[in-house]
Each structure stands twice: as structure tokens, then as C-alpha cells.
Design a protein around this motif. Structure first.
Motif, short mmCIF file in Angstrom:
data_model
loop_
_atom_site.label_atom_id
_atom_site.label_comp_id
_atom_site.label_asym_id
_atom_site.label_seq_id
_atom_site.Cartn_x
_atom_site.Cartn_y
_atom_site.Cartn_z
N MET A 182 0.85 -1.19 0.00
CA MET A 182 0.00 0.00 0.00
C MET A 182 0.88 1.24 0.00
O MET A 182 1.75 1.39 0.85
N ARG A 183 0.68 2.11 -0.98
CA ARG A 183 1.49 3.32 -1.09
C ARG A 183 0.90 4.46 -0.28
O ARG A 183 -0.32 4.62 -0.19
N PHE A 184 1.80 5.26 0.28
CA PHE A 184 1.37 6.45 1.00
C PHE A 184 0.80 7.44 -0.02
O PHE A 184 1.38 7.64 -1.09
N PRO A 185 -0.35 8.06 0.28
CA PRO A 185 -0.99 8.95 -0.71
C PRO A 185 -0.17 10.22 -0.97
O PRO A 185 0.48 10.75 -0.07
N GLN A 186 -0.24 10.68 -2.21
CA GLN A 186 0.45 11.92 -2.57
C GLN A 186 -0.28 13.11 -1.96
O GLN A 186 -1.50 13.23 -2.05
N ALA A 187 0.47 13.99 -1.32
CA ALA A 187 -0.12 15.18 -0.71
C ALA A 187 -0.62 16.13 -1.79
O ALA A 187 -0.04 16.20 -2.88
N PRO A 188 -1.68 16.88 -1.53
CA PRO A 188 -2.18 17.84 -2.51
C PRO A 188 -1.14 18.91 -2.82
O PRO A 188 -0.35 19.29 -1.95
N PRO A 189 -1.13 19.41 -4.06
CA PRO A 189 -0.17 20.46 -4.42
C PRO A 189 -0.59 21.81 -3.85
O PRO A 189 -1.74 22.00 -3.44
N ALA A 190 0.36 22.73 -3.81
CA ALA A 190 0.04 24.10 -3.40
C ALA A 190 -0.92 24.71 -4.41
O ALA A 190 -0.83 24.46 -5.61
N ILE A 191 -1.85 25.52 -3.93
CA ILE A 191 -2.87 26.11 -4.79
C ILE A 191 -2.42 27.50 -5.24
O ILE A 191 -2.19 28.38 -4.42
N ASP A 192 -2.27 27.67 -6.55
CA ASP A 192 -1.94 29.00 -7.08
C ASP A 192 -2.82 29.33 -8.29
O ASP A 192 -2.43 30.05 -9.19
N HIS A 193 -4.02 28.74 -8.29
CA HIS A 193 -4.95 28.96 -9.40
C HIS A 193 -6.14 29.78 -8.91
O HIS A 193 -6.53 29.71 -7.75
N GLU A 194 -6.73 30.53 -9.83
CA GLU A 194 -7.98 31.21 -9.50
C GLU A 194 -9.08 30.17 -9.33
O GLU A 194 -9.12 29.15 -10.02
N VAL A 195 -9.97 30.44 -8.40
CA VAL A 195 -11.01 29.48 -8.06
C VAL A 195 -12.34 29.93 -8.65
O VAL A 195 -12.77 31.07 -8.44
N ALA A 196 -12.97 29.02 -9.38
CA ALA A 196 -14.28 29.33 -9.96
C ALA A 196 -15.33 29.32 -8.87
O ALA A 196 -15.32 28.45 -8.00
N PRO A 197 -16.25 30.29 -8.88
CA PRO A 197 -17.29 30.32 -7.84
C PRO A 197 -18.29 29.19 -8.02
O PRO A 197 -18.47 28.66 -9.11
N GLY A 198 -18.96 28.83 -6.92
CA GLY A 198 -20.04 27.84 -6.98
C GLY A 198 -19.58 26.41 -7.10
O GLY A 198 -20.36 25.54 -7.48
N ALA A 199 -18.32 26.13 -6.79
CA ALA A 199 -17.82 24.76 -6.89
C ALA A 199 -18.42 23.89 -5.79
O ALA A 199 -18.84 24.38 -4.74
N SER A 200 -18.43 22.59 -6.04
CA SER A 200 -18.95 21.63 -5.06
C SER A 200 -17.79 20.96 -4.33
O SER A 200 -16.73 20.72 -4.93
N PRO A 201 -17.96 20.62 -3.05
CA PRO A 201 -16.90 19.91 -2.33
C PRO A 201 -16.79 18.44 -2.71
O PRO A 201 -15.85 17.76 -2.29
N THR A 202 -17.74 17.94 -3.50
CA THR A 202 -17.76 16.53 -3.86
C THR A 202 -17.89 16.36 -5.37
O THR A 202 -18.18 17.32 -6.10
N LEU A 203 -17.72 15.14 -5.84
CA LEU A 203 -18.06 14.81 -7.21
C LEU A 203 -19.58 14.85 -7.37
O LEU A 203 -20.31 14.83 -6.37
N PRO A 204 -20.09 14.86 -8.60
CA PRO A 204 -21.55 14.86 -8.78
C PRO A 204 -22.25 13.68 -8.10
O PRO A 204 -23.41 13.80 -7.70
#
Length: 437
Positions: free
Chosen positions: A1-23
Motif C-alpha cells: 500500500m502506497r502512501f498517498p500523494q499530498a495535494p499540491p500548493a494552490i496557485d490557481h484562481e477558483v471558480a465560484p459555486g464549486a462543489s466539495p464533492t463529485l456529482p
């Protein structure tokens, strides 16, 4: 079992109205999301940035943890989380047992069953390997002394769970002395690190969580300040000041799950942290009036799928303290444990209906005797003792002795001596009668 890759640093503009989950409602970690096709016209990093921003905006801060670690621990109370919490709030296991078996005395038996199953499974997660699970159950029912480290782990787990119930019944809160006592009970003769039972780790102790390949999955916070941090954890587990402040209210099941994670994250002991963390989970549920905790074994589903358990810890830690991963996993674990219980009840009710074919002799038996006859017929080579019968049903030795003597008189059981023990097994006439039916 591999250790999960950590999320990258965020340097992108964020679109409004996004969902915290998949559809479809799934709450994926970056390590899983990065392999999926993003929505049209959106790069995967932008997709992740928008999703993470939505999560941060909806996250409920866990101020007690944040104050201890200066990290933004929190949980997103997704509709899926709230639905699961509501379902458990409405669950009345006692009614389900009564409905399935028609006898309220079975509640005692199923409470004992939970203690036994949880003690075995929690030990197996940590490496215990009993000869067979049924022999481990019999050891606990008969109160037989353990003869191996694996058996010692299982017996210690049972003693700790029983102590938790005693503490709950006393109405006392769980303070540092009680936590250390529970760890001593769990660790006596069953830890890999000598002298670690009931003692917090210190600066001189190097503690980490690693797998068989040497990959480090967790390094706990520095030992300096560990005492006050554990005190803060216990205050949270007991339901301290934040329980009195409606603005800081945490649902009791979420509180139990967070306490489970918190103890694992702090790793206050040099060994045995998993066992004490799961025990603390039960304490919190009992403390806050959740009878369902007396009947569920969460370690069973965890032991069947340990990978998901460890990933839930790692996903939370690598994604900036987002406990939603661990909360979702533990709610699913509780659902699986409840399904295990209901499946056992359904099968038991079916067998009880079949046993009624024995006629008047069955109708004259109490619930304890019916349960024993059922078990003896399914395991004709397994011996039963008075001590084991008393433990299984929470009755006095003399009551258990009378039950077994009556079953012998009715020619449903027969007894025999094996060394110094008197064992009871299904009688030949019972087995012939059942086979004839």
C-alpha cells in the motif's frame, strides 16, 4: 500500500459555486482525484483548487484541536454525513433485538457478544493471531488464562472494554489517570515496547508509524507539551466547555470519531495507540448516551479492510487536517458493523424458528437455554462450560449451572469430564431429533 500523494500548493484562481464533492457525492482526496478526467475546459489542478476552496468554505472548525496544534482541523458536514448521523440517532438496537428474537433478555447476551467480538478484532488489527476465532471466543467466555501474547492482547482488550463500561456506569468523566489505567490494562504483557504500558511518551522516545516497507505514515507531534494536549483531548471527549456553547456544538458521533482520530494523531504512547483510540471511541458514545455503542463492533469491519482505515488517517493529515475523510470512513464502518449485527440477528431468528420444531421441550426453555441449544447443535464437537454460559448471558454461576442441569435433564445436552473441566455438548438424542426434522 502506497502512501498517498499530498495535494499540491494552490496557485490557481477558483471558480465560484464549486462543489466539495463529485456529482455522485464522493469526497475524494487529491491522490484519487488527480487520476480522473476533469470537467470540460478545466485542468485537473484547477478542478482540485475549486473543490478544495468549496470544502474550506463549508468546513466546521474543530477549535479544540486547532488550538492544540496550530493547524486548521475541521470537518465538512456534507448531506451524506448528516443523513448517516440522523440514521444512527434513530437506531434502537434493543428494539431490533426484541423484534427479531421476541425476548428482551437477549440484549444482555448481545452486549457480551459485542465485547467479545470487539476485543478479538481490535487485537487482530494490531497483529494478534489466535489459533481460531472460535477458540478465542471460548477463552473469553470461560475466563481461561491466556497462554500466548496474542491471547493476552485479546484478554486485555476485553478487560479494558469492561473497565470502560464500569467507568461509564459510575458517571465519572475520563481523566488522565483513567486513560493511563486503561492503557496499562491494554498493554500488560502485550506491548512490543517494554515498560510502555500506562506511560506517556517523552522527548527521549522516537515514535513513528511505518509499514513493512519502512515507509513512514505518521510522525506524531513533539513530546514537549504532550500532557496538556492529552488533557485537551480528554476534555473534548468528555464534552467540556464546547458542549455548553451552542456555537461550538459537535454531534456526539462526530465527537467520538474525532476523538478516535485525535488520539491516533497525538500518539501519546510508545505502543498500543490504536487499541486505546478505538476504546476511546466507545467511551465517547457511551458518555453521550448512545446505546448503539453497546452492540456494535467497529473493529470487525476495520480488520476486514485495514487499507481504507489507514488511508482515512493519511488523507486527513496530508490534506491540511480535513477530518471529513476520517468521519466518512468511520460512519461507513459503523454502518457495516450495524449490518453485521442485523445479519446475525436475522440468522439467529431463523434458527430459533427452526428449533421450535423440537416441540414442547423447546417452548419450556428460557432465552439463555435456547441460545445454548442453538450453538450446541451448530457446533456439536465444541464443549460448553458453566463459566462460559454465565459470561455469555451476564448471570450468576448458580443460574448458569441450573440452566445446564435442566438441559441435561431434558436430554438436550450431555456432560463429560475433560481433565478438570466439565463440558456440556449436544446430546445424541438432540442431534438425532434435529436431523429427523
Amino acid at each position: 500500500m502506497r502512501f498517498p500523494q499530498a495535494p499540491p500548493a494552490i496557485d490557481h484562481e477558483v471558480a465560484p459555486g464549486a462543489s466539495p464533492t463529485l456529482p455522485d457525492g464522493r469526497y475524494l482526496h487529491w491522490n484519487e482525484l488527480r487520476h480522473r478526467e476533469p470537467p470540460p475546459g478545466v485542468r485537473v489542478l484547477e478542478w482540485w483548487a475549486s473543490m478544495r476552496a468549496a470544502r474550506r468554505g463549508q468546513s466546521r472548525a474543530l477549535e479544540a484541536m486547532t488550538a492544540c496544534y496550530r493547524a486548521p482541523f475541521g470537518v465538512v458536514l456534507l448531506p451524506a454525513v448528516e443523513r448517516k448521523l440522523h440514521a444512527f440517532d434513530r437506531t434502537n438496537v434493543g428494539e431490533k433485538i426484541l423484534s427479531a428474537l421476541g425476548n428482551d433478555e437477549a440484549r444482555i447476551e448481545y452486549r457480551v457478544r459485542q465485547l467479545i467480538e470487539e476485543s478479538i478484532s481490535s487485537s487482530e488489527i494490531e497483529g494478534a493471531r489466535p489459533t481460531t476465532r472460535e477458540l478465542a471466543r471460548q477463552m473469553l467466555r470461560d475466563r481461561r488464562a491466556p497462554v500466548s501474547v496474542s491471547e493476552r492482547m485479546i484478554v486485555n482488550n476485553l478487560r479494558a472494554m469492561e473497565r470502560i463500561r464500569e467507568l461509564h456506569a459510575s458517571g465519572a468523566s475520563l481523566e488522565m489517570p483513567e486513560l493511563l489505567e486503561l492503557h496499562r490494562i491494554l498493554g500488560e504483557g502485550a506491548l512490543e515496547v517494554e515498560g510502555a504500558a500506562g506511560v506517556l511518551r517523552g522527548p527521549e522516545h522516537e515514535v513513528m508509524v511505518s509499514d513493512a516497507d519502512g515507509t513512514v505514515w505518521h510522525r506524531p507531534p513533539a513530546a514537549r507539551g504532550i500532557g496538556p494536549r492529552v488533557e485537551a483531548l480528554l476534555e473534548f471527549a468528555n464534552g467540556g466547555r464546547d458542549d455548553e456553547d451552542e456555537r461550538q456544538f459537535v454531534h456526539p458521533i462526530v465527537r467520538a470519531i474525532v476523538a478516535h482520530f485525535w488520539l491516533g494523531y497525538e500518539h501519546p504512547f510508545r505502543d498500543g495507540n490504536g487499541r486505546i483510540a478505538r476504546a476511546l471511541f466507545y467511551w465517547v458514545l457511551l458518555r453521550h448516551g448512545y446505546e448503539v455503542a453497546e452492540f456494535l463492533s467497529i473493529s470487525g469491519p476495520i480488520e476486514r479492510s485495514p487499507r481504507a482505515y489507514y488511508l482515512a488517517f493519511a488523507h486527513t493529515e496530508t490534506d491540511g487536517g480535513d477530518l471529513t475523510y476520517f468521519v466518512l470512513h468511520q460512519l461507513e464502518t459503523m454502518e457495516a458493523a450495524l449490518a453485521d449485527l442485523l445479519s446475525h440477528l436475522t440468522a439467529r431468528a431463523s434458527r430459533m424458528r427452526a428449533l421450535r420444531e423440537l416441540g414442547k421441550v423447546f417452548e419450556g426453555l428460557n432465552n439463555r437455554q435456547r441460545a445454548l441449544v442453538d450453538h450446541a447443535m451448530r457446533h456439536p464437537d465444541e464443549g460448553h462450560t458453566i463459566e462460559g454460559h454465565a459470561t455469555s448471558h451476564g448471570v450468576h454461576y448458580m443460574t448458569a449451572r441450573a440452566d445446564l442441569a435442566d438441559l441435561v435433564a431434558k436430554r438436550l445436552l450431555t456432560s463429560r469430564r475433560v481433565r478438570t473441566a466439565k463440558l456440556y455438548v449436544a446430546s445424541p438424542s438432540l442431534l438425532r431429533r434435529r436431523k429427523a426434522k
